[in-house]
Design an enzyme around this catalytic site. Structure first.
Site, PDB file in Angstrom:
ATOM      1  N   PRO A   6       0.817  -1.219   0.000  1.00  0.00           N
ATOM      2  CA  PRO A   6       0.000   0.000   0.000  1.00  0.00           C
ATOM      3  C   PRO A   6       0.845   1.261   0.000  1.00  0.00           C
ATOM      4  O   PRO A   6       1.912   1.301   0.629  1.00  0.00           O
ATOM      5  CB  PRO A   6      -0.815  -0.126   1.290  1.00  0.00           C
ATOM      6  CG  PRO A   6      -0.916  -1.600   1.517  1.00  0.00           C
ATOM      7  CD  PRO A   6       0.394  -2.167   1.041  1.00  0.00           C
ATOM      8  N   CYS A   7       0.359   2.292  -0.705  1.00  0.00           N
ATOM      9  CA  CYS A   7       1.208   3.443  -0.988  1.00  0.00           C
ATOM     10  C   CYS A   7       0.887   4.693  -0.177  1.00  0.00           C
ATOM     11  O   CYS A   7       1.519   5.721  -0.372  1.00  0.00           O
ATOM     12  CB  CYS A   7       1.106   3.781  -2.472  1.00  0.00           C
ATOM     13  SG  CYS A   7      -0.551   4.317  -2.982  1.00  0.00           S
ATOM     14  N   GLN A   8      -0.101   4.650   0.728  1.00  0.00           N
ATOM     15  CA  GLN A   8      -0.504   5.893   1.394  1.00  0.00           C
ATOM     16  C   GLN A   8       0.650   6.568   2.125  1.00  0.00           C
ATOM     17  O   GLN A   8       0.735   7.793   2.176  1.00  0.00           O
ATOM     18  CB  GLN A   8      -1.655   5.637   2.383  1.00  0.00           C
ATOM     19  CG  GLN A   8      -2.946   5.186   1.721  1.00  0.00           C
ATOM     20  CD  GLN A   8      -3.068   3.682   1.719  1.00  0.00           C
ATOM     21  OE1 GLN A   8      -2.065   2.964   1.589  1.00  0.00           O
ATOM     22  NE2 GLN A   8      -4.289   3.177   1.834  1.00  0.00           N
ATOM     23  N   TYR A  24       3.674   6.580   1.243  1.00  0.00           N
ATOM     24  CA  TYR A  24       4.688   7.055   0.311  1.00  0.00           C
ATOM     25  C   TYR A  24       4.179   8.156  -0.609  1.00  0.00           C
ATOM     26  O   TYR A  24       4.965   8.951  -1.123  1.00  0.00           O
ATOM     27  CB  TYR A  24       5.193   5.904  -0.567  1.00  0.00           C
ATOM     28  CG  TYR A  24       5.767   4.740   0.201  1.00  0.00           C
ATOM     29  CD1 TYR A  24       6.581   4.944   1.305  1.00  0.00           C
ATOM     30  CD2 TYR A  24       5.492   3.436  -0.173  1.00  0.00           C
ATOM     31  CE1 TYR A  24       7.105   3.868   2.013  1.00  0.00           C
ATOM     32  CE2 TYR A  24       6.017   2.358   0.524  1.00  0.00           C
ATOM     33  CZ  TYR A  24       6.820   2.583   1.616  1.00  0.00           C
ATOM     34  OH  TYR A  24       7.338   1.533   2.319  1.00  0.00           O
TER      35      TYR A  24
END
EC number: 2.1.1.37
Length: 512
Positions: A129-131, A133
């Site tokens: 998951p990218c939140q 980053y």
């Protein structure tokens, strides 16, 4: 199962594994998705449905599947169909619902071990998951609570990916994330440097060569890992970091990694524009929201709302450029032919030029699914009419400074250059790839205005899915908001297929 085994972590609705699974030789798949893991139950439901689709022999999907995506039978009826029953168990053994980093490691490992079935050479794919980053996400989190941001476990979800590498030693891994990963910091240091070092030396006695899919040979700049999708035949300007990890013994057996590194890089493709994938779908009108305006939805009221918007633009004080005004007038005149707001399934002849037709179209559908419009307030319809007419004539999406005063949202500091989202009403231009389809599309349609002014609306789920390069027979479970969210979170399957071709070339060069 005779394809190269693939394990997909943080799979979402399955865009990355769809690309790998789409590579076929005759009736066999070059890659076999053995396990795909996703924590969101709705995305997992989509994932398991697609796993079922892939379980059938290539080109022999039963009629019951198409009946289901057309809304003619339930999921239970689909899975109870005598032709489908033999494949159901396999699909649920492949698509697993679990939260990586939280669920018991032994259970996750048993799924992978059973899926690999003793195979030593295999491929790991996925993206944490990218939140933590993403630039917008980390700005919001750090601003609200710096301590909570530093302790956010999502910084280190890549370690679950790393743990699988350490435990099972894949031949190759493909790891995807947002571009913001390159600049994200934790405890004062760049987290990407830490991720790269960990992936190169996972601690299992193996080393991994981490390469770029776009820059041949050795990497000198972290930006070399960024894939700009629009350069590779994807109708969307989506920029993502994708790492190509190759186990050292595999790399040493492929001299061309040094002698002809361009063989393992993506080849640039002609530009594919939004119109190339949106034209041919049935034209629709938007629905009309009565939340604030008090107007119930009907064809007559929708057209009245557009006429009211045109009157705003025709006022002298609006100072709308003449060609934009004429385009809006033409659009309102043409809007009378648009009666339908779409639905889960529309029976229609769908056309598209090759080679895109071979990727997107499936005549067994008999039309198009998930092509239904949202409801918009009358005031937003006025803005969409102006914005799409402006974009058609000016070849760019308007910023708030281009809007007539009467159409500006009721916000403070709109004329301040530091105001965020000055392009908050963003039209997808016909003759360019779309902007990035992200999960925010589930919130509202302001960033995703359809390029055709007479339709005066935001994109449907199917249109967003097409810009993401999902084939038309790919069905997203859940309500419409959940469907949008899944589409925005996915890796474009057609890009994943092009990456899979490189991975296959590498493994074949290694004699596997």
């Amino acid at each position: 199962m005779n394809g190269i085994p693939v394990i997909d972590l943080f799979a979402g609705p399955g865009g990355l594994c769809e690309g790998f699974a789409s590579l076929t030789k005759g009736e066999s798949r070059c890659f076999e998705i053995r396990v795909s893991i996703e924590k969101d139950p709705i995305a997992h439901k989509t994932l398991s449905l697609r796993a079922l689709f892939r379980s059938f022999p290539v080109g022999k999907v039963p009629a019951a599947y198409y009946q289901y995506i057309r809304g003619e039978i339930s999921r239970e009826q689909l899975e109870s169909d005598p032709v489908v029953i033999p494949y159901v168990k396999k699909s649920y053994a492949e698509a697993r619902c679990a939260e990586l980093g939280k669920n018991d490691h032994s259970e996750i490992d048993s799924w992978i071990r059973d899926g690999l079935a003793g195979a030593k050479e295999w491929v790991l794919i996925g993206g944490p998951p990218c939140q933590a980053y993403s630039i917008v996400g980390r700005s919001r989190m750090r601003g609200n609570n710096p301590k909570e941001f530093e302790s956010d476990k999502r910084h280190f979800l890549y370690k679950e990916y790393l743990r699988i590498i350490k435990e099972f030693s894949p031949s190759v891994f493909v790891m995807e994330n947002v571009k913001g990963m390159l600049t994200s910091q934790h405890s004062g240091s760049l987290i990407f440097n830490r991720i790269l070092e960990d992936l190169q030396l996972p601690g299992n006695g193996h080393e991994y060569l981490v390469r770029s899919f776009v820059v041949p040979g050795e990497i000198s700049d972290p930006d070399d890992f960024v894939i700009k999708s629009e350069n590779f035949g994807i109708p969307q300007s989506r920029h993502r970091v994708i790492l190509f990890g190759i186990r050292a013994d595999i790399a040493e057996s492929v001299p061309d990694l040094v002698n002809r590194p361009e063989r393992f890089s993506l080849e640039q493709s002609p530009l594919v524009c939004a119109r190339d994938v949106l034209d041919g779908l049935p034209p629709l009108r938007s629905k009309l929201s009565n939340r604030y305006d008090g107007m119930t939805d009907s064809v007559a009221n929708w057209q009245k709302a557009l006429t009211n918007g045109l009157k705003v633009l025709e006022k002298k004080k609006s100072a709308v450029p003449l060609r934009v005004l004429e385009r809006a007038q033409w659009a309102v005149t043409k809007s009378w032919i648009h009666k339908s707001t779409g639905g889960q399934f529309i029976q229609s002849d769908i056309s598209m030029n090759e080679p895109l037709a071979s990727w997107y179209l499936d005549p067994e559908i008999g039309g198009v699914t998930l092509h239904e419009t949202r409801s918009h307030m009358e005031s937003d319809l006025h803005r969409y009419l102006f914005a799409s007419s402006f974009a058609r004539e000016e070849k760019r999406s308007p910023r708030l400074s281009d809007f007539p005063q009467a159409l500006l949202p009721n916000h403070q500091n709109l004329n301040n250059e530091s105001t965020p989202f000055l392009d908050r009403f963003r039209v997808q231009l016909r003759n360019q790839p779309s902007t990035t389809i992200v999960s925010h599309i589930s919130k509202d349609g302001h960033y995703y205005i359809h390029p055709e002014p007479s339709q005066c609306r935001s994109l449907t789920v199917r249109e967003a899915a097409r810009l993401q390069t999902f084939p038309d027979n790919y069905f997203f479970e859940g309500n419409r908001t959940q469907q949008y969210h899944q589409v925005g979170n996915a890796v474009p399957p057609l890009l994943a297929r092009k990456i899979a071709e490189i991975v296959l070339r590498l493994l074949q060069s290694a004699g596997l």
